[in-house]
Design a protein around this motif. Structure first.
Motif, PDB file in Angstrom:
ATOM      1  N   ASN A 145     -17.663  48.575  50.879  1.00 30.85           N
ATOM      2  CA  ASN A 145     -16.224  48.740  50.660  1.00 30.85           C
ATOM      3  C   ASN A 145     -15.421  47.899  51.641  1.00 30.85           C
ATOM      4  O   ASN A 145     -14.396  47.309  51.282  1.00 30.85           O
ATOM      5  CB  ASN A 145     -15.831  50.213  50.801  1.00 30.85           C
ATOM      6  CG  ASN A 145     -16.172  51.024  49.563  1.00 30.85           C
ATOM      7  OD1 ASN A 145     -16.066  50.541  48.448  1.00 30.85           O
ATOM      8  ND2 ASN A 145     -16.606  52.255  49.768  1.00 30.85           N
ATOM      9  N   GLN A 146     -15.885  47.830  52.879  1.00 26.26           N
ATOM     10  CA  GLN A 146     -15.197  47.028  53.883  1.00 26.26           C
ATOM     11  C   GLN A 146     -15.256  45.540  53.541  1.00 26.26           C
ATOM     12  O   GLN A 146     -14.252  44.825  53.654  1.00 26.26           O
ATOM     13  CB  GLN A 146     -15.809  47.265  55.263  1.00 26.26           C
ATOM     14  CG  GLN A 146     -15.062  46.551  56.391  1.00 26.26           C
ATOM     15  CD  GLN A 146     -15.737  46.731  57.739  1.00 26.26           C
ATOM     16  OE1 GLN A 146     -16.916  47.104  57.814  1.00 26.26           O
ATOM     17  NE2 GLN A 146     -15.011  46.476  58.813  1.00 26.26           N
ATOM     18  N   LEU A 147     -16.420  45.080  53.088  1.00 23.98           N
ATOM     19  CA  LEU A 147     -16.554  43.669  52.726  1.00 23.98           C
ATOM     20  C   LEU A 147     -15.659  43.314  51.537  1.00 23.98           C
ATOM     21  O   LEU A 147     -15.000  42.275  51.525  1.00 23.98           O
ATOM     22  CB  LEU A 147     -18.014  43.346  52.384  1.00 23.98           C
ATOM     23  CG  LEU A 147     -19.006  43.254  53.547  1.00 23.98           C
ATOM     24  CD1 LEU A 147     -20.400  42.951  53.026  1.00 23.98           C
ATOM     25  CD2 LEU A 147     -18.575  42.192  54.548  1.00 23.98           C
ATOM     26  N   ARG A 148     -15.639  44.185  50.539  1.00 21.13           N
ATOM     27  CA  ARG A 148     -14.817  43.900  49.349  1.00 21.13           C
ATOM     28  C   ARG A 148     -13.329  43.946  49.682  1.00 21.13           C
ATOM     29  O   ARG A 148     -12.546  43.180  49.131  1.00 21.13           O
ATOM     30  CB  ARG A 148     -15.164  44.874  48.232  1.00 21.13           C
ATOM     31  CG  ARG A 148     -16.545  44.614  47.650  1.00 21.13           C
ATOM     32  CD  ARG A 148     -16.795  45.360  46.357  1.00 21.13           C
ATOM     33  NE  ARG A 148     -16.813  46.797  46.551  1.00 21.13           N
ATOM     34  CZ  ARG A 148     -16.016  47.651  45.910  1.00 21.13           C
ATOM     35  NH1 ARG A 148     -15.126  47.198  45.051  1.00 21.13           N
ATOM     36  NH2 ARG A 148     -16.111  48.942  46.121  1.00 21.13           N
ATOM     37  N   MET A 149     -12.924  44.856  50.568  1.00 20.22           N
ATOM     38  CA  MET A 149     -11.535  44.893  50.983  1.00 20.22           C
ATOM     39  C   MET A 149     -11.145  43.606  51.707  1.00 20.22           C
ATOM     40  O   MET A 149     -10.075  43.029  51.471  1.00 20.22           O
ATOM     41  CB  MET A 149     -11.303  46.086  51.902  1.00 20.22           C
ATOM     42  CG  MET A 149      -9.856  46.220  52.384  1.00 20.22           C
ATOM     43  SD  MET A 149      -9.674  47.327  53.799  1.00 20.22           S
ATOM     44  CE  MET A 149     -10.397  46.329  55.113  1.00 20.22           C
ATOM     45  N   ASN A 150     -12.037  43.125  52.586  1.00 21.03           N
ATOM     46  CA  ASN A 150     -11.754  41.897  53.318  1.00 21.03           C
ATOM     47  C   ASN A 150     -11.755  40.672  52.409  1.00 21.03           C
ATOM     48  O   ASN A 150     -11.032  39.713  52.659  1.00 21.03           O
ATOM     49  CB  ASN A 150     -12.758  41.726  54.456  1.00 21.03           C
ATOM     50  CG  ASN A 150     -12.383  42.531  55.689  1.00 21.03           C
ATOM     51  OD1 ASN A 150     -11.691  42.051  56.568  1.00 21.03           O
ATOM     52  ND2 ASN A 150     -12.837  43.780  55.736  1.00 21.03           N
ATOM     53  N   ARG A 151     -12.590  40.689  51.362  1.00 20.76           N
ATOM     54  CA  ARG A 151     -12.554  39.583  50.401  1.00 20.76           C
ATOM     55  C   ARG A 151     -11.179  39.495  49.748  1.00 20.76           C
ATOM     56  O   ARG A 151     -10.612  38.412  49.605  1.00 20.76           O
ATOM     57  CB  ARG A 151     -13.617  39.765  49.320  1.00 20.76           C
ATOM     58  CG  ARG A 151     -13.751  38.545  48.389  1.00 20.76           C
ATOM     59  CD  ARG A 151     -14.192  38.927  46.998  1.00 20.76           C
ATOM     60  NE  ARG A 151     -13.164  39.627  46.280  1.00 20.76           N
ATOM     61  CZ  ARG A 151     -12.170  39.033  45.620  1.00 20.76           C
ATOM     62  NH1 ARG A 151     -12.079  37.724  45.584  1.00 20.76           N
ATOM     63  NH2 ARG A 151     -11.266  39.742  44.984  1.00 20.76           N
ATOM     64  N   SER A 152     -10.637  40.648  49.380  1.00 23.62           N
ATOM     65  CA  SER A 152      -9.313  40.663  48.751  1.00 23.62           C
ATOM     66  C   SER A 152      -8.245  40.146  49.706  1.00 23.62           C
ATOM     67  O   SER A 152      -7.378  39.365  49.324  1.00 23.62           O
ATOM     68  CB  SER A 152      -8.962  42.091  48.298  1.00 23.62           C
ATOM     69  OG  SER A 152      -9.877  42.562  47.344  1.00 23.62           O
ATOM     70  N   ILE A 153      -8.336  40.578  50.973  1.00 20.84           N
ATOM     71  CA  ILE A 153      -7.331  40.153  51.959  1.00 20.84           C
ATOM     72  C   ILE A 153      -7.443  38.661  52.238  1.00 20.84           C
ATOM     73  O   ILE A 153      -6.451  37.936  52.232  1.00 20.84           O
ATOM     74  CB  ILE A 153      -7.521  40.950  53.269  1.00 20.84           C
ATOM     75  CG1 ILE A 153      -7.198  42.422  53.047  1.00 20.84           C
ATOM     76  CG2 ILE A 153      -6.649  40.379  54.389  1.00 20.84           C
ATOM     77  CD1 ILE A 153      -7.532  43.303  54.228  1.00 20.84           C
ATOM     78  N   GLN A 154      -8.676  38.193  52.476  1.00 15.61           N
ATOM     79  CA  GLN A 154      -8.859  36.814  52.903  1.00 15.61           C
ATOM     80  C   GLN A 154      -8.695  35.814  51.764  1.00 15.61           C
ATOM     81  O   GLN A 154      -8.173  34.718  51.968  1.00 15.61           O
ATOM     82  CB  GLN A 154     -10.233  36.661  53.560  1.00 15.61           C
ATOM     83  CG  GLN A 154     -10.361  37.457  54.852  1.00 15.61           C
ATOM     84  CD  GLN A 154     -11.755  37.392  55.440  1.00 15.61           C
ATOM     85  OE1 GLN A 154     -12.537  36.516  55.110  1.00 15.61           O
ATOM     86  NE2 GLN A 154     -12.077  38.339  56.319  1.00 15.61           N
ATOM     87  N   ALA A 155      -9.145  36.170  50.572  1.00 13.17           N
ATOM     88  CA  ALA A 155      -9.054  35.229  49.441  1.00 13.17           C
ATOM     89  C   ALA A 155      -7.673  35.269  48.791  1.00 13.17           C
ATOM     90  O   ALA A 155      -6.995  34.243  48.686  1.00 13.17           O
ATOM     91  CB  ALA A 155     -10.129  35.550  48.419  1.00 13.17           C
ATOM     92  N   GLU A 156      -7.262  36.456  48.355  1.00 10.58           N
ATOM     93  CA  GLU A 156      -5.984  36.573  47.667  1.00 10.58           C
ATOM     94  C   GLU A 156      -4.814  36.404  48.630  1.00 10.58           C
ATOM     95  O   GLU A 156      -3.803  35.775  48.302  1.00 10.58           O
ATOM     96  CB  GLU A 156      -5.893  37.930  46.958  1.00 10.58           C
ATOM     97  CG  GLU A 156      -7.093  38.284  46.090  1.00 10.58           C
ATOM     98  CD  GLU A 156      -7.296  37.311  44.944  1.00 10.58           C
ATOM     99  OE1 GLU A 156      -6.335  36.620  44.582  1.00 10.58           O
ATOM    100  OE2 GLU A 156      -8.426  37.247  44.427  1.00 10.58           O
ATOM    101  N   GLY A 157      -4.949  36.970  49.833  1.00  8.01           N
ATOM    102  CA  GLY A 157      -3.858  36.877  50.806  1.00  8.01           C
ATOM    103  C   GLY A 157      -3.592  35.454  51.255  1.00  8.01           C
ATOM    104  O   GLY A 157      -2.445  35.095  51.562  1.00  8.01           O
ATOM    105  N   SER A 158      -4.643  34.625  51.301  1.00  5.54           N
ATOM    106  CA  SER A 158      -4.463  33.229  51.744  1.00  5.54           C
ATOM    107  C   SER A 158      -3.546  32.464  50.799  1.00  5.54           C
ATOM    108  O   SER A 158      -2.685  31.688  51.237  1.00  5.54           O
ATOM    109  CB  SER A 158      -5.827  32.538  51.833  1.00  5.54           C
ATOM    110  OG  SER A 158      -6.650  33.180  52.777  1.00  5.54           O
ATOM    111  N   PHE A 159      -3.712  32.687  49.485  1.00  2.01           N
ATOM    112  CA  PHE A 159      -2.844  31.997  48.517  1.00  2.01           C
ATOM    113  C   PHE A 159      -1.389  32.429  48.708  1.00  2.01           C
ATOM    114  O   PHE A 159      -0.472  31.608  48.641  1.00  2.01           O
ATOM    115  CB  PHE A 159      -3.299  32.306  47.092  1.00  2.01           C
ATOM    116  CG  PHE A 159      -4.576  31.616  46.702  1.00  2.01           C
ATOM    117  CD1 PHE A 159      -4.615  30.240  46.547  1.00  2.01           C
ATOM    118  CD2 PHE A 159      -5.740  32.334  46.503  1.00  2.01           C
ATOM    119  CE1 PHE A 159      -5.787  29.589  46.190  1.00  2.01           C
ATOM    120  CE2 PHE A 159      -6.919  31.703  46.147  1.00  2.01           C
ATOM    121  CZ  PHE A 159      -6.947  30.325  45.997  1.00  2.01           C
TER     122      PHE A 159
END
Length: 213
Positions: A145-159
């Protein structure tokens, strides 16, 4: 250096990708294509789904809502667009005649065979089923869950940061080399800004955001 955990969205789920990562000694944290819909009440009550049938590993057979057996008929090979060959096992029930659950169990309005003559079939890739089950156990864990949350932050948030905060809306040059050069400069600027915020907030040794308790 090689990442040990590969986190990806549902569009990257495939039997081929699961085996590729396993061969490379990496763990997959990929959201299954049916992950969100499988949690709905409608999906859980769909008696025609393989996931909602009882499986007997010793007899390698499924049991439907009417307690009839779906047994192995044959296996066939399927080739993907990349040339990967996967094995699909076909299960079929021969006791569907007169079943009261038939219309709810057998789907497919484009089939030319009349409903009264049709029999329930399941097309199962055993490798895909096994790898998906192993993968689901990883992604629903606390670390998953932590990894998937960070994927959302780092990938989507970067755009979002690049487009809104840095006001980057369009490339100023044409050609692959020029666009690549501008992308690299943009990434360097973004990373320096991100590092600056980490230093200011004392998070330089922290690679992942923690889950909220």
């Amino acid at each position: 250096f090689r990442y040990q955990e590969i986190v990806a969205d549902a569009g990257y789920e495939s039997e081929e990708n699961y085996l590729f990562l396993e061969k490379n000694g990496q763990s997959s944290f990929i959201k299954p294509m049916n992950y969100e819909i499988s949690k709905t009440r409608k999906y859980k009550k769909d008696i025609g789904k393989m996931e909602n049938m009882e499986y007997d590993p010793e007899k390698d057979s499924y049991r439907c809502q009417n307690r009839k057996m779906l047994t192995v008929q044959y296996q066939r090979k399927q080739k993907t667009a990349t040339g990967y060959l996967r094995t699909v096992t076909v299960y079929q029930c021969h006791e569907c005649k007169g079943c009261t659950f038939k219309e709810k169990c057998i789907k497919g309005n484009n089939c030319k065979t009349p409903m009264e003559k049709r029999e329930k079939r399941l097309y199962v890739s055993k490798v895909m089923k096994q790898k998906r089950e192993e993968n689901v156990k990883r992604i629903i864990s606390e670390y998953g869950n932590q990894l998937r949350m960070n994927r959302s932050i780092q990938a989507e948030g970067s755009f979002a940061n690049v487009k809104e905060d840095m006001n980057f809306r369009r490339y100023l040059y044409r050609g692959k080399e020029n666009v690549t050069a501008q992308s690299v400069i943009l990434a360097i600027g973004y990373n320096i800004n991100k590092l600056h915020h980490k230093i200011q907030n004392g998070r330089t040794g922290q690679h992942l955001f923690a889950l909220k308790k």
